[in-house]
Write a protein that holds these residues in place. Structure first.
Motif, PDB file in Angstrom:
ATOM      1  N   TRP A  18     -38.605  28.299  25.543  1.00  0.00           N
ATOM      2  CA  TRP A  18     -37.998  29.396  24.789  1.00  0.00           C
ATOM      3  C   TRP A  18     -36.481  29.286  24.867  1.00  0.00           C
ATOM      4  CZ3 TRP A  18     -40.874  33.835  27.817  1.00  0.00           C
ATOM      5  CH2 TRP A  18     -42.264  33.718  27.611  1.00  0.00           C
ATOM      6  N   LEU A  19     -35.830  29.426  23.737  1.00  0.00           N
ATOM      7  CA  LEU A  19     -34.388  29.601  23.702  1.00  0.00           C
ATOM      8  C   LEU A  19     -34.111  31.097  23.693  1.00  0.00           C
ATOM      9  CD1 LEU A  19     -31.457  28.539  23.287  1.00  0.00           C
ATOM     10  CD2 LEU A  19     -31.914  28.640  20.815  1.00  0.00           C
ATOM     11  N   VAL A  20     -33.393  31.560  24.704  1.00  0.00           N
ATOM     12  CA  VAL A  20     -33.070  32.982  24.825  1.00  0.00           C
ATOM     13  C   VAL A  20     -31.568  33.138  24.580  1.00  0.00           C
ATOM     14  CG1 VAL A  20     -33.187  35.046  26.266  1.00  0.00           C
ATOM     15  CG2 VAL A  20     -34.909  33.247  26.524  1.00  0.00           C
ATOM     16  N   GLY A  21     -31.213  33.894  23.549  1.00  0.00           N
ATOM     17  CA  GLY A  21     -29.813  33.962  23.173  1.00  0.00           C
ATOM     18  C   GLY A  21     -29.385  32.638  22.554  1.00  0.00           C
ATOM     19  N   SER A  22     -28.156  32.259  22.794  1.00  0.00           N
ATOM     20  CA  SER A  22     -27.615  31.049  22.169  1.00  0.00           C
ATOM     21  C   SER A  22     -27.684  29.820  23.054  1.00  0.00           C
ATOM     22  CB  SER A  22     -26.153  31.285  21.774  1.00  0.00           C
ATOM     23  OG  SER A  22     -25.367  31.570  22.931  1.00  0.00           O
ATOM     24  N   ARG A  23     -28.043  30.005  24.348  1.00  0.00           N
ATOM     25  CA  ARG A  23     -27.885  28.881  25.273  1.00  0.00           C
ATOM     26  C   ARG A  23     -29.038  28.669  26.236  1.00  0.00           C
ATOM     27  NH1 ARG A  23     -22.962  28.323  29.703  1.00  0.00           N
ATOM     28  NH2 ARG A  23     -23.751  26.463  30.748  1.00  0.00           N
ATOM     29  N   VAL A  24     -29.602  29.722  26.802  1.00  0.00           N
ATOM     30  CA  VAL A  24     -30.555  29.593  27.908  1.00  0.00           C
ATOM     31  C   VAL A  24     -31.898  29.082  27.394  1.00  0.00           C
ATOM     32  CG1 VAL A  24     -31.849  30.844  29.678  1.00  0.00           C
ATOM     33  CG2 VAL A  24     -29.425  31.343  29.311  1.00  0.00           C
ATOM     34  N   VAL A  25     -32.404  28.035  28.017  1.00  0.00           N
ATOM     35  CA  VAL A  25     -33.734  27.506  27.704  1.00  0.00           C
ATOM     36  C   VAL A  25     -34.614  27.650  28.941  1.00  0.00           C
ATOM     37  CG1 VAL A  25     -35.089  25.487  27.006  1.00  0.00           C
ATOM     38  CG2 VAL A  25     -32.817  25.876  26.011  1.00  0.00           C
ATOM     39  N   LEU A  26     -35.774  28.282  28.753  1.00  0.00           N
ATOM     40  CA  LEU A  26     -36.743  28.510  29.819  1.00  0.00           C
ATOM     41  C   LEU A  26     -38.052  27.820  29.466  1.00  0.00           C
ATOM     42  CD1 LEU A  26     -36.146  32.351  30.311  1.00  0.00           C
ATOM     43  CD2 LEU A  26     -35.062  30.479  31.570  1.00  0.00           C
ATOM     44  N   GLU A  27     -38.772  27.347  30.486  1.00  0.00           N
ATOM     45  CA  GLU A  27     -40.046  26.656  30.273  1.00  0.00           C
ATOM     46  C   GLU A  27     -41.156  27.375  31.019  1.00  0.00           C
ATOM     47  OE1 GLU A  27     -40.797  22.113  30.096  1.00  0.00           O
ATOM     48  OE2 GLU A  27     -41.140  22.696  32.200  1.00  0.00           O
ATOM     49  N   VAL A  28     -42.246  27.651  30.317  1.00  0.00           N
ATOM     50  CA  VAL A  28     -43.398  28.349  30.896  1.00  0.00           C
ATOM     51  C   VAL A  28     -44.088  27.436  31.906  1.00  0.00           C
ATOM     52  CG1 VAL A  28     -45.621  29.418  30.386  1.00  0.00           C
ATOM     53  CG2 VAL A  28     -43.710  29.681  28.782  1.00  0.00           C
ATOM     54  N   THR A  29     -44.342  27.960  33.112  1.00  0.00           N
ATOM     55  CA  THR A  29     -44.945  27.149  34.172  1.00  0.00           C
ATOM     56  C   THR A  29     -46.284  27.657  34.671  1.00  0.00           C
ATOM     57  OG1 THR A  29     -43.840  28.380  35.967  1.00  0.00           O
ATOM     58  CG2 THR A  29     -42.658  26.497  35.022  1.00  0.00           C
ATOM     59  N   ALA A  30     -46.502  28.974  34.704  1.00  0.00           N
ATOM     60  CA  ALA A  30     -47.692  29.504  35.378  1.00  0.00           C
ATOM     61  C   ALA A  30     -47.853  30.989  35.085  1.00  0.00           C
ATOM     62  CB  ALA A  30     -47.573  29.293  36.891  1.00  0.00           C
ATOM     63  N   PRO A  31     -49.068  31.510  35.271  1.00  0.00           N
ATOM     64  CA  PRO A  31     -49.269  32.957  35.202  1.00  0.00           C
ATOM     65  C   PRO A  31     -48.884  33.617  36.520  1.00  0.00           C
ATOM     66  CG  PRO A  31     -51.345  31.885  35.672  1.00  0.00           C
ATOM     67  CD  PRO A  31     -50.340  30.785  35.506  1.00  0.00           C
ATOM     68  N   ARG A  32     -48.611  34.887  36.459  1.00  0.00           N
ATOM     69  CA  ARG A  32     -48.384  35.683  37.665  1.00  0.00           C
ATOM     70  C   ARG A  32     -49.740  36.080  38.264  1.00  0.00           C
ATOM     71  NH1 ARG A  32     -46.216  41.093  37.827  1.00  0.00           N
ATOM     72  NH2 ARG A  32     -45.978  41.765  39.996  1.00  0.00           N
ATOM     73  N   ILE A  33     -49.897  35.930  39.572  1.00  0.00           N
ATOM     74  CA  ILE A  33     -51.106  36.351  40.274  1.00  0.00           C
ATOM     75  C   ILE A  33     -50.800  37.671  40.979  1.00  0.00           C
ATOM     76  CG2 ILE A  33     -52.837  35.748  42.009  1.00  0.00           C
ATOM     77  CD1 ILE A  33     -52.873  33.936  39.551  1.00  0.00           C
ATOM     78  N   PRO A  34     -51.572  38.725  40.750  1.00  0.00           N
ATOM     79  CA  PRO A  34     -51.254  40.020  41.358  1.00  0.00           C
ATOM     80  C   PRO A  34     -51.412  39.990  42.872  1.00  0.00           C
ATOM     81  CG  PRO A  34     -53.423  40.082  40.343  1.00  0.00           C
ATOM     82  CD  PRO A  34     -52.801  38.766  39.945  1.00  0.00           C
ATOM     83  N   CYS A  35     -50.560  40.735  43.550  1.00  0.00           N
ATOM     84  CA  CYS A  35     -50.548  40.732  45.012  1.00  0.00           C
ATOM     85  C   CYS A  35     -50.529  42.165  45.551  1.00  0.00           C
ATOM     86  CB  CYS A  35     -49.339  39.958  45.530  1.00  0.00           C
ATOM     87  SG  CYS A  35     -47.757  40.709  45.081  1.00  0.00           S
ATOM     88  N   ARG A  36     -50.593  42.266  46.868  1.00  0.00           N
ATOM     89  CA  ARG A  36     -50.612  43.566  47.543  1.00  0.00           C
ATOM     90  C   ARG A  36     -49.348  44.376  47.259  1.00  0.00           C
ATOM     91  NH1 ARG A  36     -49.082  44.718  53.224  1.00  0.00           N
ATOM     92  NH2 ARG A  36     -50.108  46.637  53.878  1.00  0.00           N
TER      93      ARG A  36
END
Length: 220
Positions: free
Chosen positions: A113-131
């Motif tokens: 994902w390109l967020v704004g004009s510069r930041v690029v993020l890559e999906v890695t994993a789902p969140r696992i719920p915790c205590r």
């Protein structure tokens, strides 16, 4: 597709519902008033959040380069509102990025994902719920309820650093051809472990722990 808010947290002392060292948690995230710097935080165990000013209480299980940022959609928060009987605020599920118009759970591992004009993020994993998550919401049977929904939100790594802020546009700039979405991966890690071998199709973008889990399932 856009970013509704960028959420960060100072350290919260919460001995009743966290096992983190010093009983500190950063789950109480609130929208930041301005731009927030996003950078790779470093290896898990030594690196915390990818967002400046954000706290990770338990660095053994959270944070680090492969879990640098956590995204959750406003649409999913709104869906939970009906069951919870209250309107969850942006950041209340511990997410750094609250999105609108983006299918976070349908994102594929390795999607960028390109967020704004510069930041690029890559999906890695789902969140696992915790205590800690369950304790913060104060909901009975929360881990089971969240797991049953199989819409956990996505962890991301930082590919290109920079600043993000509320109102930024989000653009999908790369979408892999495999079947391993965030929800698919979550189901494999929780209720449907027979799916784990198929998770390997995500290749090098997989969170290292997910790769180890899948390889054990296949005997690799």
């Amino acid at each position: 597709m856009k970013l509704l808010s960028v959420n960060v947290a100072g350290p919260l002392h919460a001995p009743a519902y966290t096992d983190a060292p010093g009983n500190l948690t950063g789950i109480d995230k609130r929208p930041a008033p301005g731009p927030v710097e996003v950078t790779p935080p470093g290896p898990k165990g030594t690196g915390g959040s990818g967002l400046a000013g954000d706290t990770i209480g338990d660095m053994r299980h959270h944070g680090g380069d492969d879990q640098a940022v956590y995204a959750f959609s406003r649409e999913d928060l709104d869906d939970w509102a009906h069951e919870l009987g209250r309107e969850p605020a942006n950041g209340s599920f511990g997410e750094n990025l609250t999105t609108r118009g983006l299918d976070v759970n349908g994102a594929r591992i390795g999607e960028r994902w390109l967020v704004g004009s510069r930041v690029v993020l890559e999906v890695t994993a789902p969140r696992i719920p915790c205590r800690t998550f369950a304790g913060r919401l104060g909901e009975g049977g929360w881990v089971k309820r969240f797991t049953d929904r199989a819409r956990p939100g996505a962890y991301l790594r930082v590919i290109e650093p920079g600043q993000v802020c509320a109102g930024d546009a989000i653009e999908i700039v790369h979408r892999p051809g495999h079947e391993v979405t965030v929800s698919f991966h979550f189901r494999a890690l929780t209720r449907e472990p027979e799916l784990l071998p198929r998770v390997l199709a995500a290749g090098d973008a997989l969170h290292p722990q997910a790769r180890r889990n899948a390889l054990r399932r296949t005997g690799g």
